[in-house]
Design a protein around this motif. Structure first.
Motif, PDB file in Angstrom:
ATOM      1  N   ILE A 246      -2.038   1.730 -10.703  1.00 24.60           N
ATOM      2  CA  ILE A 246      -1.607   2.488  -9.520  1.00 24.60           C
ATOM      3  C   ILE A 246      -2.725   2.506  -8.492  1.00 24.60           C
ATOM      4  CG2 ILE A 246      -1.008   4.790  -8.659  1.00 24.60           C
ATOM      5  CD1 ILE A 246       0.422   5.242 -11.387  1.00 24.60           C
ATOM      6  N   TYR A 247      -3.937   2.818  -8.940  1.00 24.34           N
ATOM      7  CA  TYR A 247      -5.102   2.861  -8.057  1.00 24.34           C
ATOM      8  C   TYR A 247      -5.300   1.523  -7.346  1.00 24.34           C
ATOM      9  CZ  TYR A 247     -10.024   2.520  -6.816  1.00 24.34           C
ATOM     10  OH  TYR A 247     -11.193   2.293  -6.153  1.00 24.34           O
TER      11      TYR A 247
ATOM     12  N   ILE B  52       0.624  10.577  -7.938  1.00 28.09           N
ATOM     13  CA  ILE B  52      -0.336  10.499  -6.834  1.00 28.09           C
ATOM     14  C   ILE B  52      -0.562  11.880  -6.226  1.00 28.09           C
ATOM     15  CG2 ILE B  52      -0.707   9.537  -4.527  1.00 28.09           C
ATOM     16  CD1 ILE B  52       0.899   7.046  -5.588  1.00 28.09           C
ATOM     17  N   GLN B  53       0.512  12.632  -6.023  1.00 27.52           N
ATOM     18  CA  GLN B  53       0.403  13.982  -5.455  1.00 27.52           C
ATOM     19  C   GLN B  53      -0.408  14.908  -6.361  1.00 27.52           C
ATOM     20  OE1 GLN B  53       1.515  13.959  -1.996  1.00 27.52           O
ATOM     21  NE2 GLN B  53       2.288  15.938  -2.622  1.00 27.52           N
ATOM     22  N   ARG B  54      -0.096  14.885  -7.631  1.00 28.16           N
ATOM     23  CA  ARG B  54      -0.652  15.834  -8.592  1.00 28.16           C
ATOM     24  C   ARG B  54      -2.103  15.548  -8.931  1.00 28.16           C
ATOM     25  NH1 ARG B  54       3.245  15.704 -13.177  1.00 28.16           N
ATOM     26  NH2 ARG B  54       4.451  17.069 -11.862  1.00 28.16           N
ATOM     27  N   ASN B  55      -2.504  14.289  -8.910  1.00 26.36           N
ATOM     28  CA  ASN B  55      -3.819  13.906  -9.431  1.00 26.36           C
ATOM     29  C   ASN B  55      -4.764  13.297  -8.410  1.00 26.36           C
ATOM     30  OD1 ASN B  55      -3.239  14.698 -12.128  1.00 26.36           O
ATOM     31  ND2 ASN B  55      -1.977  12.882 -12.331  1.00 26.36           N
ATOM     32  N   ARG B  56      -4.497  13.513  -7.139  1.00 24.40           N
ATOM     33  CA  ARG B  56      -5.396  12.920  -6.151  1.00 24.40           C
ATOM     34  C   ARG B  56      -6.641  13.786  -5.954  1.00 24.40           C
ATOM     35  NH1 ARG B  56      -1.374  13.840  -1.247  1.00 24.40           N
ATOM     36  NH2 ARG B  56      -1.590  16.088  -1.130  1.00 24.40           N
ATOM     37  N   ALA B  57      -7.702  13.123  -5.579  1.00 30.65           N
ATOM     38  CA  ALA B  57      -8.952  13.798  -5.243  1.00 30.65           C
ATOM     39  C   ALA B  57      -8.946  14.072  -3.738  1.00 30.65           C
ATOM     40  CB  ALA B  57     -10.130  12.906  -5.621  1.00 30.65           C
TER      41      ALA B  57
END
Length: 73
Positions: free
Chosen positions: A14-15, A42-47
């Protein structure tokens, strides 16, 4: 319907695909996952400055409880 967590390898894909400019829909197709799964990941785990596989996997592992606490009856 079986449910499986995203693996570290899938998060890295994904990255990589996001960095190359591919859409969430295309990434979902490549990983054989639902577009909503990719979007939520992506929403839940983005920095603060984007999505990073290592950071996302660390956050997901932190939320996962292999032995959830039960409420005594």
């Amino acid at each position: 319907m079986n449910y499986t967590h995203l693996t570290h390898e899938e998060r890295y894909q994904i990255y990589t695909l996001l960095r190359e400019g591919f859409s969430k829909r295309y990434i979902a197709w490549r990983l054989n996952r639902s577009p909503s799964t990719i979007s939520r990941e992506i929403q839940r785990n983005r920095a603060r400055n984007g999505y990073f596989a290592k950071h996302a996997h660390k956050l997901a592992r932190r939320r996962h409880h292999s032995n959830p606490q039960r409420i005594p009856c």
